[in-house]
Design an enzyme around this catalytic site. Sequence first.
Site, mmCIF file in Angstrom:
data_model
loop_
_atom_site.group_PDB
_atom_site.id
_atom_site.type_symbol
_atom_site.label_atom_id
_atom_site.label_comp_id
_atom_site.label_asym_id
_atom_site.label_seq_id
_atom_site.Cartn_x
_atom_site.Cartn_y
_atom_site.Cartn_z
ATOM 1 N N GLU A 89 -1.746 2.727 1.758
ATOM 2 C CA GLU A 89 -1.700 2.150 3.106
ATOM 3 C C GLU A 89 -0.796 0.922 3.054
ATOM 4 O O GLU A 89 -1.077 -0.052 2.351
ATOM 5 C CB GLU A 89 -3.115 1.747 3.564
ATOM 6 C CG GLU A 89 -4.020 2.930 3.859
ATOM 7 C CD GLU A 89 -3.796 3.522 5.270
ATOM 8 O OE1 GLU A 89 -2.932 3.003 6.013
ATOM 9 O OE2 GLU A 89 -4.495 4.502 5.590
ATOM 10 N N ASP A 140 2.504 7.906 11.486
ATOM 11 C CA ASP A 140 2.843 6.944 10.435
ATOM 12 C C ASP A 140 3.365 7.686 9.198
ATOM 13 O O ASP A 140 3.020 8.859 9.004
ATOM 14 C CB ASP A 140 1.625 6.070 10.073
ATOM 15 C CG ASP A 140 0.403 6.831 9.585
ATOM 16 O OD1 ASP A 140 -0.006 7.808 10.238
ATOM 17 O OD2 ASP A 140 -0.133 6.461 8.532
HETATM 18 ZN ZN LIG Z 1 -2.119 7.242 8.251
#
Ligand SMILES: [Zn+2]
Length: 250
Positions: A89, A140
């Site tokens: 992340e 994303d």
């Molecule tokens: Zn994600």
Amino acid sequence: MVTIQNARIQSASFRPRTEKVDTLVLHFTALDLEASLRVLRYGEVSSHYVLAEDGTVYQILEDCEVGWHAGLSMWRGKTGVNGRSIGIEIVNLDGNTRDYPTAQIEALIDLCTVIIARNPGISHRNVVGHSDIAPKRKDDPGVKFPWKELAEAGIGLWPSGAQSEVVAAQPQIQSFLEACGYPKEHAYGTRDGAYVYVFDSANPPVGVSNVVCVTTKDILRAFQLRFQPDNATGIALPSTMGLLRRLAAM
Ligand SMILES: [Zn+2]
């Protein structure tokens, strides 16, 4: 050399791994560092690493543990990407509008290099973004993410030298997408708050609602988010066709 800070998970949102690691999934957090660490350490989702904007790496899970970062996902014909993947992340409030800082990308390249060396099952084609494995549902790490720079550092694929080509019909575009690793056309919905795949979108199972159909156009847009970010429309241009054919053949 990347330095990794321990930020051990404090929730039960993970499990021991039973499958071999063969995929690396990159995300942006849409939260600042403090909120990202709070959600991923204490919440209902988790990842192996959080990468701060200044390049600091926080490790939440061990590689031998399964995190809850990919959700409903499919890559190269197989669902359940969490079980086989490591998740990073990357702190960025919106990777579709905000650049990734240089220090962060340099640290990311170092971190990915270490992860791939430790997990040799991760092939170049299996370095993916969340949007690749969950088209339409996720966007994303976004159009600002420097995939080409990563590929030049030996992480993931980039279709260099692609030539423009006549735009093919949708079924052929879909076959090229699948050859690249992308999912086939599908539908998903929610049941008891969780996402599930739906095999017949016209007749979803009892208890499944909010059915969304993911078409070739949606899957092509996921491809473009990554490989043609200035044309993330879902509409194939001659340049898109060239990129697709080149990537499919790599
Ligand atoms: Zn994600």
